[in-house]
Design an enzyme around this catalytic site. Structure first.
Site, PDB file in Angstrom:
ATOM      1  N   CYS A  68      43.490  43.903  32.083  1.00 51.15           N
ATOM      2  CA  CYS A  68      42.462  44.220  33.088  1.00 51.15           C
ATOM      3  C   CYS A  68      41.183  44.727  32.419  1.00 51.15           C
ATOM      4  O   CYS A  68      41.162  45.824  31.855  1.00 51.15           O
ATOM      5  CB  CYS A  68      43.047  45.256  34.054  1.00 51.15           C
ATOM      6  SG  CYS A  68      41.846  46.130  35.073  1.00 51.15           S
ATOM      7  N   CYS A  71      39.746  48.015  33.747  1.00 52.27           N
ATOM      8  CA  CYS A  71      40.588  49.144  33.320  1.00 52.27           C
ATOM      9  C   CYS A  71      40.173  49.606  31.929  1.00 52.27           C
ATOM     10  O   CYS A  71      40.072  50.799  31.652  1.00 52.27           O
ATOM     11  CB  CYS A  71      42.067  48.746  33.266  1.00 52.27           C
ATOM     12  SG  CYS A  71      42.769  48.352  34.876  1.00 52.27           S
TER      13      CYS A  71
END
Ligand SMILES: [Zn+2]
Length: 144
Positions: A68, A71
């Site tokens: 991600c 993230c």
């Protein structure tokens, strides 16, 4: 305010009783001697979850995954927040790939997700990354 705080050790989960006036002194766990209040986020997993949401300090959980991008961009912000909030809030990260059972229990639908726990219960949740001032303001709304 009480004179002592009960705080689980991020490493072994043992509950430590910390005097308020010693919170800034990098207290060590009575059981395993690890740092009880590290100035960095610690990794949480399925097995440790129940122990880590206990105690007198709130826990902020960052649910993330290795693939991600947002993230990863948020990780340094979360680290800065951890160093600012030592003794006020504990910051932990949950790898949603390695801990799918817990991520499922928590009803994670998108990452990054931030979940704030107090007294063993979820009190707030926020999806998506945010800049540090916004993160601190969000926590302040919840008394942190
Ligand atoms: Zn310990």
């Amino acid at each position: 305010m009480t004179a002592t705080l009960l705080v689980p050790c991020p490493h072994c989960g043992g509950l430590n009783r910390l005097p308020h006036n010693r919170l800034a002194d990098q207290p060590r766990c009575g059981r395993c001697k690890s740092a009880v209040l590290p100035d960095k986020p610690f990794a949480l997993d399925d097995a440790g979850f129940a122990a880590q949401i206990k105690g007198d300090l709130p826990l902020l959980l960052d649910v993330w995954a290795d693939w991600c991008g947002p993230c990863k961009a948020f990780a340094p912000i979360f680290e800065q927040a951890a160093s600012r909030l030592v003794g006020r809030c504990r910051l932990a990260k949950l790898d949603s790939e390695a801990n799918q059972r817990l991520a499922g229990q928590l009803g994670i639908r998108s990452i990054p997700s931030l979940i704030l726990f107090k007294d063993g219960r979820e009190i707030a949740r926020q999806s998506g990354a945010m800049p540090l001032p916004q993160l601190l303001a969000w926590l302040a709304q919840h008394g942190i």
